[in-house]
Design a protein around this motif. Structure first.
Motif, PDB file in Angstrom:
ATOM      1  N   THR A  27      58.337  40.528  26.320  1.00 40.05           N
ATOM      2  CA  THR A  27      57.730  39.213  26.093  1.00 40.05           C
ATOM      3  C   THR A  27      58.005  38.285  27.277  1.00 40.05           C
ATOM      4  OG1 THR A  27      57.998  39.450  23.703  1.00 40.05           O
ATOM      5  CG2 THR A  27      57.666  37.220  24.545  1.00 40.05           C
ATOM      6  N   ASN A  28      59.220  38.325  27.776  1.00 39.75           N
ATOM      7  CA  ASN A  28      59.584  37.537  28.953  1.00 39.75           C
ATOM      8  C   ASN A  28      58.695  37.891  30.139  1.00 39.75           C
ATOM      9  OD1 ASN A  28      60.918  36.000  30.889  1.00 39.75           O
ATOM     10  ND2 ASN A  28      62.713  37.321  30.986  1.00 39.75           N
ATOM     11  N   SER A 433      67.594  41.564  35.333  1.00 41.73           N
ATOM     12  CA  SER A 433      67.362  40.125  35.164  1.00 41.73           C
ATOM     13  C   SER A 433      66.472  39.853  33.960  1.00 41.73           C
ATOM     14  CB  SER A 433      66.736  39.546  36.433  1.00 41.73           C
ATOM     15  OG  SER A 433      67.601  39.669  37.530  1.00 41.73           O
ATOM     16  N   VAL A 434      65.421  40.648  33.827  1.00 44.19           N
ATOM     17  CA  VAL A 434      64.486  40.434  32.715  1.00 44.19           C
ATOM     18  C   VAL A 434      65.166  40.703  31.382  1.00 44.19           C
ATOM     19  CG1 VAL A 434      62.318  41.219  31.684  1.00 44.19           C
ATOM     20  CG2 VAL A 434      62.487  40.933  34.159  1.00 44.19           C
ATOM     21  N   LEU A 435      65.954  41.773  31.314  1.00 46.30           N
ATOM     22  CA  LEU A 435      66.652  42.101  30.063  1.00 46.30           C
ATOM     23  C   LEU A 435      67.678  41.035  29.682  1.00 46.30           C
ATOM     24  CD1 LEU A 435      67.133  45.913  30.674  1.00 46.30           C
ATOM     25  CD2 LEU A 435      65.881  44.910  28.749  1.00 46.30           C
ATOM     26  N   ALA A 439      64.132  34.135  33.766  1.00 45.40           N
ATOM     27  CA  ALA A 439      62.722  33.939  34.115  1.00 45.40           C
ATOM     28  C   ALA A 439      62.657  33.226  35.456  1.00 45.40           C
ATOM     29  CB  ALA A 439      61.996  33.127  33.046  1.00 45.40           C
ATOM     30  N   PRO A 440      61.629  33.475  36.249  1.00 45.32           N
ATOM     31  CA  PRO A 440      61.516  32.792  37.551  1.00 45.32           C
ATOM     32  C   PRO A 440      61.317  31.293  37.374  1.00 45.32           C
ATOM     33  CG  PRO A 440      59.495  33.969  37.037  1.00 45.32           C
ATOM     34  CD  PRO A 440      60.484  34.373  36.005  1.00 45.32           C
ATOM     35  N   THR A 441      61.851  30.534  38.319  1.00 39.06           N
ATOM     36  CA  THR A 441      61.667  29.081  38.314  1.00 39.06           C
ATOM     37  C   THR A 441      60.321  28.757  38.948  1.00 39.06           C
ATOM     38  OG1 THR A 441      64.047  28.741  38.512  1.00 39.06           O
ATOM     39  CG2 THR A 441      62.623  26.881  39.068  1.00 39.06           C
TER      40      THR A 441
END
Length: 799
Positions: A27-28, A433-435, A439-441
């Motif tokens: 979802t992310n 990172s995703v797990l 999330a990217p800024t």
């Protein structure tokens, strides 16, 4: 983004309401990792100093043209990362076009074109396209040559990232280097304890990759020995053989992607493992393993992408949702979904300078075309890159790939593409990172067109929460009156502007005394969408610079390009001569001549000049605060390029022209700050004696007044919104053999360039061009997308 694929789920687990760590990660990904990529098409692959670079840009969101962005920045750099020129390109349905005029005195070297949308600056800069273009100059002290002895290194990549005792494993061997790679190379696998007996051998598919399959034994150390065609060799270690883990085997075909997973010495075997397939960071396939087993196999059907081509990222997660194996594979590698152009008629001749035409069907689903026609020299040299390789490969991978277009050619080796993908990693995001929920800024939001912040000032003070009037005039159109109220910081915001002509912004405020009410007004315009600094390094190329020899030899295509430039100058000179002849025959003295005599000294008197009279003629300068901007497009052979200060500097026939103010040599910043209504005359001088090529500007003297019939805006209370850069029009003209300046040899390489050919009222879209003096056959490239973003790509040789 258009949803081009469906999600196929295979599971025997009873659904639960709470999301798992993996489900949250997916979802992310889908919510926060939407990203764009750019393909830049140029009319040629190499240029001569003084040429014009014509470019067409395609911006994609995944495998569809992007609707996220409407603005693209395209920048031209030299090899020292000095910005030479830049364009702000309007994107319509993800497409835009433009051009760069190269100076004739550019040093010979490799130049770089960078292209990116503002939204792309939120992500890794490595995904912004940087295209290398060699530019040659016969007068340069250095010359470009191709490196003869390429330096390279090799790496070996096991399929899925695992190398397990007793499990047959496919490897990809990948070469990389700072310049070019060897044409072909071979290798062998050896046991370090018994190096004289090869375990297996392999041969390169192309310059990039090779593959082999072997079954390892525990405790042994394996090495790969690679040797190129020049005799250079390198020995590298294979990964250490593991006693447990997950073995992955993938096969792609027209029917789908078959995967086989084998667990070795796993505590719970494969129970609880999940297989996830992603296309462009979106879930396309998922399967759960719910029972005790050491081996599973399944076919992922092509319907996950609705039959479209693309890269599938297959990831296997263990029972704790940790990624344990990854593999990239191409969907339908031997069955590319590409449409061809419907040519319903053509009239092609081999006669020098003959008129030629190609008609496309008006009933096609494709309505807008990008078309390039050039002379084919018969060498059958394939393009190193094209829109297919950018869409499906290089747009998503940051590592250097030699000649990526070969993987999507008519006779492409699908085994080579598969080996290449084994050696690649999907770097659009990091699974850890995703797990973890990162999330990217997003600092730069996707927005429509251009936006500006207007700051009105009166008596050196901001106008806060005040009613002000702005008069906006687009080019020579009628001005429009608009009422605004400044915000608490004293600003006015203009959004969603897509102009490619300058907009003059004039400020007025309400006052009982109309004259005094507009005194001491000042207005500034600040763009809110701006280019970003390039912080990375340019890609390495196969070229190197050496000291030029006394008798410098140029590539044949460059020699032809230089001759074409000379021909263009002859044509421009002929146009000037014809204009002057018409002006001189039977014409009495006129006010313009009198003004020229009054203002010009003998040194600045030239027969080969163009005069603009601002005293006796209305030059329609309203809306222009800079005479150099007004001059664009006003005289044959006069072009402009922005310098590092953002000032448009004049060039005559590719050479920078001198600037004179009242016959005193000056610079562009001085001219750009001069009020247009103070100018009496502008003279464009071409190749005159000691002056050479020059633009001479004369100010008002005595009682002189501007003839303009338009109400000129006061200097301080107006500003210019430049907007998008308007593409030049590609010249399609016949060279007349009977012209006074006869063109002996027409050597044009690009015969037709049209980034936006479209049909109208069922009239066939027609490609029309004139032959040069040598072409016997033509290379024709046609690109288009229909409303559903199906791709038409047609490149063929026509006679």
């Amino acid at each position: 983004m258009k949803n081009i694929f469906c999600v196929l789920l295979i599971s025997m687990v009873t659904p639960v309401l709470a999301q798992t760590k993996l489900e949250k990660a997916i979802t992310n990904l889908e919510d926060n990792y939407e990203q764009e990529k750019v393909y830049l098409l140029t009319d040629k692959s190499q240029y001569a100093a003084g040429d014009k670079i014509w470019f067409k840009s395609f911006v994609f969101d995944g495998y569809n043209r992007s609707t996220l962005s409407t603005t693209l920045f395209v920048e031209l750099y030299n090899s020292d990362k000095k910005l030479i020129d830049w364009k702000t390109v309007l994107l319509t349905n993800g497409e835009g076009s433009g051009d760069f005029q190269l100076k004739e005195d550019l040093p010979e070297q490799v130049y770089f074109v960078r292209a990116y949308t503002p939204y792309m600056t939120n992500f890794n800069e490595d995904f912004q396209i940087v295209k290398a273009l060699p530019v040659y100059n016969p007068n340069s002290t250095e010359s470009l040559v191709v490196s003869k002895n390429p330096e390279w290194s090799a790496k070996a990549f096991p399929e899925g990232g695992t190398f397990i005792n007793g499990m047959p494993t496919k490897f990809a061997v990948r070469l990389s280097g700072n310049s070019s790679l060897p044409e072909n190379w071979t290798g062998k696998i050896i046991d370090a304890q018994n190096p004289k007996v090869p375990v297996t051998t392999f041969k390169s598919f192309d310059k990039n990759v090779a593959s082999f399959t072997m079954t390892p034994a525990s405790g042994k150390k394996y090495q790969a020995v690679i040797q190129d065609n020049a005799g250079k060799s390198q020995t590298i270690d294979l990964p250490q053989v593991a006693d447990s883990g997950l073995n992955v085997e993938i096969h792609s075909s027209k029917e789908g992607i078959k995967y086989t997973l084998k667990g070795v010495n796993l505590k719970q075997q494969l129970q609880g493992y999940k297989i996830v397939g992603l296309i462009n960071n979106h879930l396309a396939y998922r399967a759960n393993i719910n029972h005790l087993t050491n081996e599973v196999s399944s076919l992922i059907p092509t319907k996950i992408s609705n039959g479209a081509n693309g890269v599938l990222q297959l990831v296997v997660f263990d029972e704790q949702d940790n990624p344990v194996a990854q593999r990239l594979c191409f969907i339908k590698p031997g069955d590319l979904k590409i449409e061809k152009a419907e040519i319903i008629g053509q009239s092609l001749k081999q006669t020098p300078r003959s008129f030629n035409s190609i008609d496309l069907s008006p009933e096609s689903y494709f309505k807008n075309y990008t078309v390039v026609v050039s002379e084919d020299d018969g060498t059958q040299t394939p393009d190193e890159e094209n829109i297919l390789s950018a869409l499906w490969l290089t747009g998503d991978f940051t590592s250097k790939i030699d000649s990526p277009a070969q993987y999507f050619s008519k006779n492409a080796n699908t085994e080579a593409l598969d080996a290449l993908l084994i050696s690649e990693n999907w770097k659009r995001f990091n699974w850890n990172s995703v797990l973890s929920g990162t999330a990217p800024t997003i600092k730069t939001q996707s927005q429509q067109y251009l936006s500006y912040r207007i700051k009105p000032i009166k008596n050196n003070a901001l106008l806060i929460n005040s009613d002000v009037n702005l008069v906006l005039q687009l080019g020579k159109n009628e001005p429009a009156f608009n009422q605004f109220k400044t915000d608490q910081n004293g600003y006015i915001y203009l959004h969603n502007l897509n102009n490619d002509e300058p907009i003059n912004v004039s400020l007025f405020v309400n006052s009982e005394n109309k004259e005094s009410g507009n005194d001491n007004l000042f207005v500034t315009v600040e763009p809110l969408i701006n280019p970003s600094e390039f912080k990375g390094n340019f890609p390495t190329t196969k070229y190197t610079l050496v000291k030029s020899a006394k008798n410098k030899t140029l590539p044949p295509a460059i020699a032809r390009a230089i001759n074409t430039q000379k021909n263009n100058k002859k044509i421009e000179n002929n146009d000037d001569i014809q204009i002057q002849e018409v002006a001189l025959v039977g014409k009495k003295k006129d006010p313009k001549q009198e003004l020229d005599k009054q203002l010009s000294s003998g040194m600045f008197s030239s027969v080969n000049s163009t005069v603009f009279d601002f005293v006796n003629e209305d030059q329609h300068t309203s809306g222009y605060t800079n005479i150099l901007d007004w001059l664009q497009g006003k005289a044959a052979g006069l072009t402009f390029q922005r310098n590092s200060s953002g000032v448009n500097m004049p060039y005559i026939r590719g050479q920078q022209a001198k600037l004179y103010l009242d016959e005193v040599l000056t610079d562009g910043s001085m001219i750009s700050s001069l009020p247009v209504n103070n100018i009496a005359m502008v003279k464009i001088i071409k190749g005159s004696g000691l002056i050479g090529d020059a633009v001479a500007i004369y100010t008002m003297k005595g009682n002189m007044k501007s003839k303009t019939n338009e109400k000129e805006a006061p200097k301080n209370n107006s500003a210019i919104i430049k907007g998008y850069d308007k593409p030049s029009e590609f010249p399609i003209e016949m060279i007349d053999d009977d012209a006074p300046q006869k063109i002996e040899n027409d050597t044009r390489e690009t015969l037709y360039w049209n980034p936006n050919l479209f049909d109208s009222d069922y009239v066939p879209p027609r490609i029309k061009f004139f032959n040069n003096d040598s072409a016997k056959q033509y290379k024709v490239l046609i690109i288009s997308f229909d409303e559903d973003d199906h791709l038409l790509f047609d490149q063929q040789i026509l006679k």
